[in-house]
Design a protein around this motif. Structure first.
Motif, PDB file in Angstrom:
ATOM      1  N   GLN A 141       0.821  -1.220   0.000  1.00 58.14           N
ATOM      2  CA  GLN A 141       0.000   0.000   0.000  1.00 58.14           C
ATOM      3  C   GLN A 141       0.856   1.271   0.000  1.00 58.14           C
ATOM      4  O   GLN A 141       0.495   2.281   0.609  1.00 58.14           O
ATOM      5  N   HIS A 142       1.969   1.217  -0.741  1.00 53.07           N
ATOM      6  CA  HIS A 142       2.827   2.391  -0.872  1.00 53.07           C
ATOM      7  C   HIS A 142       2.512   3.220  -2.110  1.00 53.07           C
ATOM      8  O   HIS A 142       2.998   4.347  -2.226  1.00 53.07           O
ATOM      9  N   LYS A 192       0.036   5.405  -3.372  1.00 55.89           N
ATOM     10  CA  LYS A 192      -1.064   6.047  -2.643  1.00 55.89           C
ATOM     11  C   LYS A 192      -1.103   7.539  -2.935  1.00 55.89           C
ATOM     12  O   LYS A 192      -0.197   8.101  -3.563  1.00 55.89           O
ATOM     13  N   ALA A 217      -0.994  11.523  -1.779  1.00 55.90           N
ATOM     14  CA  ALA A 217      -0.157  12.260  -0.826  1.00 55.90           C
ATOM     15  C   ALA A 217      -0.855  12.301   0.530  1.00 55.90           C
ATOM     16  O   ALA A 217      -2.077  12.423   0.624  1.00 55.90           O
ATOM     17  N   GLU A 218      -0.064  12.215   1.600  1.00 54.55           N
ATOM     18  CA  GLU A 218      -0.629  12.192   2.946  1.00 54.55           C
ATOM     19  C   GLU A 218      -0.880  13.585   3.502  1.00 54.55           C
ATOM     20  O   GLU A 218      -1.492  13.748   4.550  1.00 54.55           O
ATOM     21  N   GLY A 219      -0.394  14.602   2.811  1.00 57.41           N
ATOM     22  CA  GLY A 219      -0.630  15.986   3.217  1.00 57.41           C
ATOM     23  C   GLY A 219      -0.672  16.852   1.981  1.00 57.41           C
ATOM     24  O   GLY A 219      -0.693  16.356   0.850  1.00 57.41           O
ATOM     25  N   LYS A 271      -3.344   7.457  -7.835  1.00 53.87           N
ATOM     26  CA  LYS A 271      -2.328   7.293  -6.786  1.00 53.87           C
ATOM     27  C   LYS A 271      -0.962   7.224  -7.448  1.00 53.87           C
ATOM     28  O   LYS A 271      -0.851   6.919  -8.631  1.00 53.87           O
ATOM     29  N   ASN A 281       7.451  10.230  -0.870  1.00 52.45           N
ATOM     30  CA  ASN A 281       6.630   9.034  -0.674  1.00 52.45           C
ATOM     31  C   ASN A 281       6.419   8.772   0.810  1.00 52.45           C
ATOM     32  O   ASN A 281       5.347   8.352   1.239  1.00 52.45           O
ATOM     33  N   MET A 282       7.497   9.026   1.573  1.00 50.25           N
ATOM     34  CA  MET A 282       7.451   8.773   3.011  1.00 50.25           C
ATOM     35  C   MET A 282       8.548   9.603   3.679  1.00 50.25           C
ATOM     36  O   MET A 282       9.324  10.296   2.998  1.00 50.25           O
TER      37      MET A 282
END
Length: 302
Positions: free
Chosen positions: A88-89, A91, A93-95, A110, A250-251
């Motif tokens: 599940q990478h 995806k 953006a988380e912000g 994604k 990504n992270m």
């Protein structure tokens, strides 16, 4: 006199960009589109391009033989993409740190960045060693990512701002169905496993997946080759000093470019603007057009 010459060249370039191709935005939208502000530079990119300036570039391998290792190793690349999807990478953006693709996430798209106008993201080098090793051997690939378009996903019609690159799509895990497609300037292409296409992303394009299967591709921005050294140098200068600032992580541990570090603050204003549009659409568009007029007036005044 020189000032008015620059104003004329800017307006002429903007008009050319608007009428280029068969498909175009409404005039009101085009006035506010980022491609309008990049129009003078983009016209230079088109004028001195060493490859065709058509919507799709026929036979990418003929123009970019250095890309062949990607197609030859597509199954190796696919395995790394599949592993990322399982983890599940791939995806959204988380912000608010991906200004270039922020609007795409709302409709299912994604991504996982492999590189962005630099060497591989640390997360990509760790999780996708074979793909990033292949990309390191191809300096003309300036940006690369895995992108996913799930069943029912879509990208609305848009054009990218800078003509200094060409977009390569290599099918990895696709529905192999004509109902999953990209449309560039009214010309449609349906992805297939192991096959690729290249297009000019400054033409208006959109995508849909109307199947029940997922679609994962390798997405690359490939430097546009120019006829003259000064034109190539200009292309690389803009890419290095402007486009590179759009790096998104990504992270934790991956680079975030300056534009994306500022985007979270800009997005607060954008949310307020969206609220105004909901309450009073006429006032919202009136203020947007007034801002454009003021910018043009300031350029003329100075």
């Amino acid at each position: 006199m020189v000032k008015w010459l620059f104003v004329f060249l800017f307006l002429a370039s903007a008009v050319y960009v608007h009428f280029r191709g068969k498909v175009r935005h409404r005039l009101g939208r085009q006035l506010l589109d980022h491609s309008t502000f990049m129009a003078p530079v983009n016209v230079l990119m088109y004028a001195f391009s060493r490859v065709p300036t058509t919507a799709f570039i026929p036979e990418p391998g003929d123009h970019f033989p250095e890309l062949e290792p990607l197609r030859a190793n597509w199954q190796v690349i696919r395995e790394e993409a599949r592993r990322l999807r399982e983890l599940q990478h791939i995806k959204a953006a988380e912000g608010y740190n991906d200004v270039g693709f922020n609007s795409f996430f709302r409709r299912g798209w994604k991504r996982f960045y492999l590189k962005w106008y630099d060497d591989a993201h640390p997360s990509a080098a760790e999780l996708c060693p074979q793909t990033t090793a292949l990309l390191r051997q191809i300096p003309s690939v300036k940006a690369a990512m895995f992108t996913e378009l799930p069943p029912g996903g879509e990208l609305r019609p848009h054009r990218d701002p800078f003509a200094g690159s060409l977009r390569l799509h290599l099918g990895l895990e696709t529905p192999n169905d004509d109902a999953c497609f990209i449309e560039v300037d009214g010309n449609r292409y349906s992805w297939r496993d192991g096959q690729w296409t290249m297009f000019d992303e400054t033409f208006i394009h959109s995508a849909r997946n109307d199947t029940q299967s997922n679609r994962i591709i390798l997405f690359c921005d490939v430097e546009r080759p120019m006829k003259y050294r000064w034109a190539q140098a200009l292309n690389r200068f803009i890419a290095r000093n402007l486009i590179a600032a759009g790096a998104s992580p990504n992270m934790e541990g991956d680079k975030t470019g300056g534009i994306n570090r500022l985007f979270k603050y800009f997005y607060v204003l954008r949310l307020k603007a969206k609220g105004l549009r909901e309450r009073n659409k006429n006032l919202y568009y009136g203020l947007k057009y007034l801002a454009v007029v003021l910018v043009v007036a300031f350029i003329v005044w100075i």
